[in-house]
Design an enzyme around this catalytic site. Sequence first.
Site, PDB file in Angstrom:
ATOM      1  N   SER A   1       0.823  -1.217   0.000  1.00  0.00           N
ATOM      2  CA  SER A   1       0.000   0.000   0.000  1.00  0.00           C
ATOM      3  C   SER A   1       0.851   1.259   0.000  1.00  0.00           C
ATOM      4  O   SER A   1       0.461   2.272  -0.600  1.00  0.00           O
ATOM      5  CB  SER A   1      -0.922  -0.001   1.230  1.00  0.00           C
ATOM      6  OG  SER A   1      -0.172  -0.007   2.430  1.00  0.00           O
TER       7      SER A   1
ATOM      8  N   LYS B   1     -10.639  -0.810  -0.366  1.00  0.00           N
ATOM      9  CA  LYS B   1     -10.000  -1.427   0.795  1.00  0.00           C
ATOM     10  C   LYS B   1     -10.755  -1.067   2.072  1.00  0.00           C
ATOM     11  O   LYS B   1     -10.942  -1.922   2.954  1.00  0.00           O
ATOM     12  CB  LYS B   1      -8.540  -0.966   0.894  1.00  0.00           C
ATOM     13  CG  LYS B   1      -7.620  -1.567  -0.161  1.00  0.00           C
ATOM     14  CD  LYS B   1      -6.199  -1.053  -0.034  1.00  0.00           C
ATOM     15  CE  LYS B   1      -5.552  -1.470   1.262  1.00  0.00           C
ATOM     16  NZ  LYS B   1      -4.133  -1.050   1.342  1.00  0.00           N
TER      17      LYS B   1
ATOM     18  N   ASP C   1       1.135  -0.270   8.108  1.00  0.00           N
ATOM     19  CA  ASP C   1       2.528  -0.706   8.100  1.00  0.00           C
ATOM     20  C   ASP C   1       3.166  -0.383   6.752  1.00  0.00           C
ATOM     21  O   ASP C   1       2.481  -0.013   5.794  1.00  0.00           O
ATOM     22  CB  ASP C   1       2.648  -2.201   8.407  1.00  0.00           C
ATOM     23  CG  ASP C   1       1.905  -3.057   7.388  1.00  0.00           C
ATOM     24  OD1 ASP C   1       1.301  -2.500   6.445  1.00  0.00           O
ATOM     25  OD2 ASP C   1       1.929  -4.292   7.528  1.00  0.00           O
TER      26      ASP C   1
ATOM     27  N   ASP D   1       5.498  -2.106   3.890  1.00  0.00           N
ATOM     28  CA  ASP D   1       6.120  -3.315   3.348  1.00  0.00           C
ATOM     29  C   ASP D   1       7.433  -2.916   2.680  1.00  0.00           C
ATOM     30  O   ASP D   1       7.445  -2.081   1.767  1.00  0.00           O
ATOM     31  CB  ASP D   1       5.193  -3.979   2.328  1.00  0.00           C
ATOM     32  CG  ASP D   1       3.909  -4.473   2.976  1.00  0.00           C
ATOM     33  OD1 ASP D   1       3.997  -5.167   3.994  1.00  0.00           O
ATOM     34  OD2 ASP D   1       2.817  -4.151   2.462  1.00  0.00           O
TER      35      ASP D   1
ATOM     36  N   ASP E   1       7.290  -4.435   7.806  1.00  0.00           N
ATOM     37  CA  ASP E   1       7.477  -5.823   7.359  1.00  0.00           C
ATOM     38  C   ASP E   1       8.680  -5.811   6.425  1.00  0.00           C
ATOM     39  O   ASP E   1       8.618  -5.231   5.333  1.00  0.00           O
ATOM     40  CB  ASP E   1       6.244  -6.349   6.624  1.00  0.00           C
ATOM     41  CG  ASP E   1       5.109  -6.678   7.565  1.00  0.00           C
ATOM     42  OD1 ASP E   1       5.293  -6.534   8.781  1.00  0.00           O
ATOM     43  OD2 ASP E   1       4.033  -7.069   7.087  1.00  0.00           O
TER      44      ASP E   1
ATOM     45  N   TYR F   1     -11.478  -8.469   4.255  1.00  0.00           N
ATOM     46  CA  TYR F   1     -10.103  -8.039   3.984  1.00  0.00           C
ATOM     47  C   TYR F   1      -9.171  -8.839   4.868  1.00  0.00           C
ATOM     48  O   TYR F   1      -8.955  -8.507   6.033  1.00  0.00           O
ATOM     49  CB  TYR F   1      -9.942  -6.543   4.257  1.00  0.00           C
ATOM     50  CG  TYR F   1      -8.610  -5.974   3.822  1.00  0.00           C
ATOM     51  CD1 TYR F   1      -8.489  -5.327   2.601  1.00  0.00           C
ATOM     52  CD2 TYR F   1      -7.476  -6.074   4.619  1.00  0.00           C
ATOM     53  CE1 TYR F   1      -7.273  -4.794   2.190  1.00  0.00           C
ATOM     54  CE2 TYR F   1      -6.262  -5.557   4.223  1.00  0.00           C
ATOM     55  CZ  TYR F   1      -6.166  -4.913   3.007  1.00  0.00           C
ATOM     56  OH  TYR F   1      -4.960  -4.398   2.605  1.00  0.00           O
TER      57      TYR F   1
END
Length: 712
Positions: free
Chosen positions: A107, A234, A118, A120, A173, A243
């Site tokens: 995202s 989303k 978060d 990624d 992450d 989701y």
Amino acid sequence: MVVSDAPNGGGSSSPPLVVEQTNTLGITKPISLAGPTDADLHRNAELEKFLLDSGLYESNEEAATRREVLQRLDQTVKSWVKQLTRQRGYTDQMVEDANAVIFTFGSYRLGVHGPGADIDTLCVGPSYVNREEDFFIILHNILAEMEEVTELQPVPDAHVPVMKFKFQGISIDLLYASISLLVVPEDLDISHGSVLYDVDEPTVRSLNGCRVADQILKLVPNVEHFRTTLRCLKFWAKRRGVYSNVTGFLGGVNWALLVARICQLYPNAIPSMLVSRFFRVYTQWRWPNPVMLCTIEENELGFPVWDPRRNPRDRYHIMPIITPAYPCMNSSYNVSASTLRVMKEQFRYGNKICDEIELSKAQWSALFQPYFFFEAYKNYLQVDILAADTDDLLAWKGWVESRLRQLTLKIERDTNGMLQCHPYPHEYADTSRHCAHSAFFMGLQRKEGEKGQEGQQFDIRGTVDEFRQEINMYMYWKPGMEIFVSHVRRKQLPLFVFPDGYKRNRMSRHISHSAEKMGEDAAKSNLGSSERSVKRKNDHEMLDEKLGKPEKRASISPQRLVCVSPESCSSQMSIDGTKGVRLAKNAGTKCEIKSSNGLLENGISTEGAYVHLSETGGVHPKNDSQNSRCSEVQNENGVDRNKAGEMDLDCLESAETASSKSLSNCKESAVDMDQRLDNTHNFQRTEYSDYVPTASSQALNCERDVRLGSVV
């Protein structure tokens, strides 16, 4: 460090792309080239205001914090690689040139992240820095010593190995990919196929997130319209409880690919139009026709790509959503028959509301009404997860949650699909407990349209025992890590699952639009149906009066679920529309599902749980669905079960398809791919899919069976 071009979803400097008649985006022609009308522009302004008021955009301060965190992380991994290079005896020049690069994906890279989301990230390092020791041990220890890093959790055995942590309060992450270069250039082009030379499959999967995100942004006609639409969808998916990739629904990349395909089919549409077309198309999509943004690319590197003609396992994917970057994979292999059923219902709900919005009969807020999961079913499975402290719970819960999807599949498999499960992706916690606690829930109901024999029962003790054995394979188990699987009726639900700590008055739902609509439909029904509805209502009132008092409890605790013997704790899950749930010999006590010998093993209880399906109750056939309580519950959640069956994909956007005279091509979704598949295999029609190979006797029947071996 490489980050998103517009990390906080800012405006694009490039002018909007107006697609001409001759252009083709994706693998088919657009459905419509129509642009917005004045009414569309007005609805779009209302939608954007609603998203802003809903707090979906982060503040400038948080955006600045994210950039600072990424810079600190980039400096940390560069220092880590230089340290390893020096320790391994390389020359001073090699130490000076040693480098690692941080990429973002998900995202954040797509520019649709919100407050608290978060990031990624992917660290790309040189060939002599490995994942097993250098990343998960040495870098892990470096991060553990940093004051800014908290909640550090390595997951080396995941499908995509990852290290999770918080850096200055921002969730990260972090993946790692070691490519076949001694020196990683700062301007590395990760989209080039050369990065895949001489790497293993975990590395390919780690690289794929970044490569897919870049391809998506290249394949949509208008990035800003894509971002707004994806942000909206989303938010909708989270509100409606669909989701979650780990639970078997769809995660961020899945929703991004679905939205990107709609952008290709309506290249000149604005977000308000794209949201409406999203539901209109996917309500009628004939799964398992794949959603693809581009043709599947073959490559001399030889990595497996999604191809049901050659890979038998791919034939059992029931909702394939294919990634656009080589090697093309099915990003939604976690979807099962049960979760697809739930998503199709929610698509119909979204389509119904969008139709009303276009007719000025509803506002955008109606689309985002939360799904009342704890009012939708009469029976639930409650999975309580306990640990000695929060750190242990974090790891233990992650392991159990990753296996819950298998419990759903096993139950449906062992009951031949007669008992359907609806796993709910939200996590709950009882803060009154002295130990760390987390709970997940699954709704249970008889398969719609199926009549059960009087007294028919399904024993799921073996199913839960099999689930227990898989859970016990956890390599990092510690004392205090326990799990309890319990059957609870709607009246027995613990109060901690309700937002305000108490159960909402169910009568309030009848003031909703969907309930009013259902009342109008009921008024128009024949006399026989009305009489049956009144009878069922009276039965429910009698049931509530009889069973209400002995079943009231202040709270539900796994410690009090322990039963002395299987005989005194035999629990029957009744999907009977008139008799509710019978708890044999102890109607007021919630029982654990215990093993056949009645003993607890490692905190998991699997006592004889039976599913009782009665001929007189349960979910009635579709032609009488309005008379069944289960159907009423679904309709109260805004699902119109008859609408999808009455619509035909050929009618979709018939007034707008100047470049495509009918939508028969779109029926097959990825038309070029499907035509090749159709010529290669014979297919049969099932409830959830159009394409299921019949060449083998082992073909999956999506209506009645979920074969565990066919699920990746």
